[in-house]
Write an enzyme that holds these catalytic residues in place. Structure first.
Site, PDB file in Angstrom:
ATOM      1  N   ASP A   1      -5.916  -3.131  -2.558  1.00  0.00           N
ATOM      2  CA  ASP A   1      -4.894  -2.878  -1.541  1.00  0.00           C
ATOM      3  C   ASP A   1      -4.314  -4.159  -0.931  1.00  0.00           C
ATOM      4  OD1 ASP A   1      -3.652  -1.965   1.015  1.00  0.00           O
ATOM      5  OD2 ASP A   1      -4.538  -0.050   0.429  1.00  0.00           O
TER       6      ASP A   1
ATOM      7  N   SER B   1       0.830  -1.201   0.000  1.00  0.00           N
ATOM      8  CA  SER B   1       0.000   0.000   0.000  1.00  0.00           C
ATOM      9  C   SER B   1       0.873   1.263   0.000  1.00  0.00           C
ATOM     10  CB  SER B   1      -0.968  -0.043   1.187  1.00  0.00           C
ATOM     11  OG  SER B   1      -2.006   0.893   1.042  1.00  0.00           O
TER      12      SER B   1
END
Length: 283
Positions: free
Chosen positions: A189, A48
């Site tokens: 993500d 991320s």
């Protein structure tokens, strides 16, 4: 001080939104001025926000100090509009203890089913931010979540997928950035399973974890990740309780960026001392 060599060292950069990326970059900038070179690690793992920071650092095309002076990330005007409701629902799903990680992902796949995949223009924005179009030479591993298989995916240069697309997928938190189509599957993500995915470093001798969300999110680790995180040769660094204001969702992104970068830079002296001590004791 170099981190590379025998024993082998992994650098793990965790998630944490806009502020997390800035904190990681500010800390890295400050550590360099104190003689600690993070890029000397044998392996770099990014999830991320940590994926963005990892490629910015390893790519070497951006002036990190300049990013601290100008908190406006490149291409902000082309950013997709946020969906706070979807973000809240994603967080609610992830916080449901009766589901395992795969069930979390299945529910989130349903949540984003009608959301169009990232456009070329949105991916171009990520390439402008990281400053490179090709994978850096470092042993870089970037984590995303496959919405089709509900599995975690670890990407490397060997996969021959554009690095900007992989970074975009790794930081595509539902409601903040659209899913990214990679190899006919949609990815989001990499932090849906873990904000750090430290178990990717399982085969290295020692692990340095820079974790923007340390003390903020509950640990959602597999047994393999727990083994890494509890090992004596693992050092975890976070922003500290007094430095978490940049994680507040009500803080404007430009303010969060500036605050987080300064916080990371300001920690660098003390963190450099901790890393040197850890480096010596874990040899």
């Amino acid at each position: 001080m170099a981190l590379v060599g025998d024993p082998t060292t992994a650098l793990v950069l965790g998630g944490g939104g806009v502020g997390g990326t800035a904190w990681l970059l500010g800390l890295a900038s400050g550590l360099t001025s104190h003689g600690v070179g993070l890029l000397d690690a044998d392996v770099i793992i990014g999830t991320s926000a940590g994926a963005l920071a990892a490629v910015i650092l390893a790519g070497g095309a951006r002036d990190i100090d300049a990013l601290g002076d100008d908190p406006r990330t490149p291409g902000t005007a082309d950013a997709p509009p946020p969906d706070p409701g979807m973000q809240r629902e994603t967080i609610r799903i992830l916080g449901t203890p009766s589901m395992d990680g795969h069930e979390h992902v299945r529910r989130i796949a349903q949540l984003v089913a009608d959301v169009a995949s990232a456009t070329d223009r949105q991916l171009d924005r990520i390439e402008a931010l990281i400053g490179v179009s090709r994978w850096p030479d470092a042993d870089l591993r970037i984590v995303s979540t496959d919405l089709t298989t509900t599995d975690r995916r670890v990407w490397t240069r060997a996969d021959d997928i554009p690095v900007a697309s992989v970074v975009a997928a790794s930081h595509a938190f539902p409601g903040a950035f659209p899913p990214v189509a990679l190899c006919r599957h949609r990815h989001v993500d990499g932090g849906l399973f873990s904000d750090i995915n430290a178990d990717v470093a399982l085969n290295t001798d020692r692990v340095l974890v820079l974790r923007p969300l340390a003390g903020v999110v509950p640990d959602i680790r597999t047994h393999a990740e727990s083994a890494v995180m509890t090992a004596g040769a693992t050092l975890v660094i976070g922003p500290g309780p007094e430095g978490r204001e940049f994680l507040d969702a009500t803080v404007p992104p430009s303010t969060a960026w500036r605050t987080a970068f300064q916080r990371g830079s300001g920690q660098a002296r003390d963190v450099a001392m901790r890393i040197r001590r850890w480096h010596h004791e874990s040899r």
